[in-house]
Design an enzyme around this catalytic site. Structure first.
Site, PDB file in Angstrom:
ATOM      1  N   TYR A 141      31.907  40.652  40.252  1.00  0.00           N
ATOM      2  CA  TYR A 141      31.978  39.556  41.205  1.00  0.00           C
ATOM      3  C   TYR A 141      32.465  39.776  42.290  1.00  0.00           C
ATOM      4  CZ  TYR A 141      34.357  34.917  40.279  1.00  0.00           C
ATOM      5  OH  TYR A 141      34.498  33.619  40.669  1.00  0.00           O
ATOM      6  N   ARG A 273      47.944  35.777  46.354  1.00  0.00           N
ATOM      7  CA  ARG A 273      46.859  35.237  47.022  1.00  0.00           C
ATOM      8  C   ARG A 273      47.117  34.480  46.842  1.00  0.00           C
ATOM      9  NH1 ARG A 273      41.897  36.454  43.572  1.00  0.00           N
ATOM     10  NH2 ARG A 273      42.122  38.209  44.726  1.00  0.00           N
TER      11      ARG A 273
END
Ligand SMILES: NC(=O)c1ccc[n+]([C@@H]2O[C@H](COP(=O)([O-])OP(=O)(O)OC[C@H]3O[C@@H](n4cnc5c(N)ncnc54)[C@H](O)[C@@H]3O)[C@@H](O)[C@H]2O)c1
Length: 309
Positions: A141, A273
């Protein structure tokens, strides 16, 4: 307009929004992780067309804009067939860029915050190159999306294709498929069923969650921005939460008696994140507006309606 991955979570909301703008939309999806129900309400609309097709194979259409969203987004789906995931990202990008080149269409790529890997810079600005394990379980991914970005920028430099690359951070809302391993859908469905809420690690890892309607506005603004605005551009909500805070908020909003259960952290799971969205704010005047409590309430309402139907 072509939207690949249009029967998925983000794609189907984007389809709804552009259909309201009176656009003519071709939705291409192989239904790997999306569903016909997500666009079922549009199938009789003469401005809407659904084509079941895998973008790893070429497609000949006449279009003026392409949103390339096709790719399973949850680890459970993209790791089930990692070779196909890389193919979707790389062959899919080549096929869609080839289509854009031939038809002179603008093309927007749904890239991801995963290109930053386990970031050594916080928050992540677009100029950060990332810290990605090229051979790990998430690489199909992460590296697939990175290779797709490379292809987009080379088609722009070499063939002057009108590209737009957005790096999407965690997005949530109605139509996220149940039990696909994404944290918000997992927590809500378990809370509604009174099942344990499973937290990987100590729950102190952070994520920033963007509500789907905000993201869709950002995608459309980017597509309609000036040609020179290629990106890459971060789209996400900078309001950061720990996974533990998210779990506690969902327990409160669902009035659930579920308990928290702590499990080992999967490999390559990023610790932090958070998007720096200065560029989106400056260039597109885009800012997320939906608070997490409100977005979660709407999402809980959706899952409740599924349970009651
Ligand atoms: N949801 C998020 O938080 C998030 C974050 C970052 C990036 N993104 C990106 O946004 C896009 C949409 O994500 P989503 O959350 O809607 O995921 P999703 O899995 O719900 O949707 C992806 C759609 O693409 C389709 N698809 C997969 N492979 C295909 C192929 N080879 N050919 C044709 N169709 C194919 C699936 O059937 C599905 O309908 C993806 O590219 C994803 O990488 C999502």
């Amino acid at each position: 307009m072509l939207i690949t991955g249009g029967a998925g979570f983000i794609g189907s909301h984007l389809v709804d929004s552009v259909m309201q703008d009176e656009a003519e939309v071709i939705c291409v999806d192989n239904l790997y992780s999306g569903s016909r129900e997500n666009v079922g309400h549009l199938l009789d609309n003469p401005r809407f067309e659904f084509i079941r097709h895998d973008i790893t194979f070429p497609l000949y259409l006449e279009v003026d804009e392409i949103y390339n969203l096709a790719c399973p987004a949850s680890p459970k789906h993209y790791q089930a067939d990692p070779v196909q995931t890389t193919k979707t990202n790389v062959h899919g990008a080549i096929n869609m860029l080839g289509l854009a080149k031939r038809t002179k269409a603008r093309i927007l790529q749904a890239s991801t915050s995963e290109v930053y890997g386990d970031p050594k810079e916080h928050p992540q600005t677009e100029s950060y190159w990332g810290n990605v394990n090229p051979i790990g379980l998430r690489a199909c991914y992460d590296e697939g999306k990175r290779a797709a970005e490379t292809l987009f920028f080379d088609y722009w430099r070499q063939y002057n294709v009108g590209i737009k690359v957005v790096r999407i951070f965690n997005t949530y809302g109605p139509r996220m498929s149940i039990n696909d391993g994404r944290v918000v859908s997992n927590f809500i469905t378990n809370a509604l069923k009174g099942l344990d809420i499973e937290i990987y690690g100590d729950g102190q890892q952070t994520r920033s969650f963007c509500y789907i309607d905000d993201l869709v506005q950002g995608l459309k603004s980017m597509m309609n921005s000036e040609k020179e605005m290629t990106g890459p551009l971060n789209l996400g909500n900078p309001s950061e939460r720990t996974i533990l805070e998210l779990a506690e908020l969902i327990l409160k909003l669902t009035a659930s008696k579920s308990r928290l259960r702590f499990l080992p952290l999967p490999s390559d799971d990023p610790r932090i994140r958070k998007p720096d969205i200065t560029m989106a704010q400056k260039e597109l005047k885009w800012l997320p507006t939906v608070e997490i409590e409100e977005g979660l309430e709407r999402t809980i309402h959706y899952y409740n309606s599924l349970n009651n139907s």
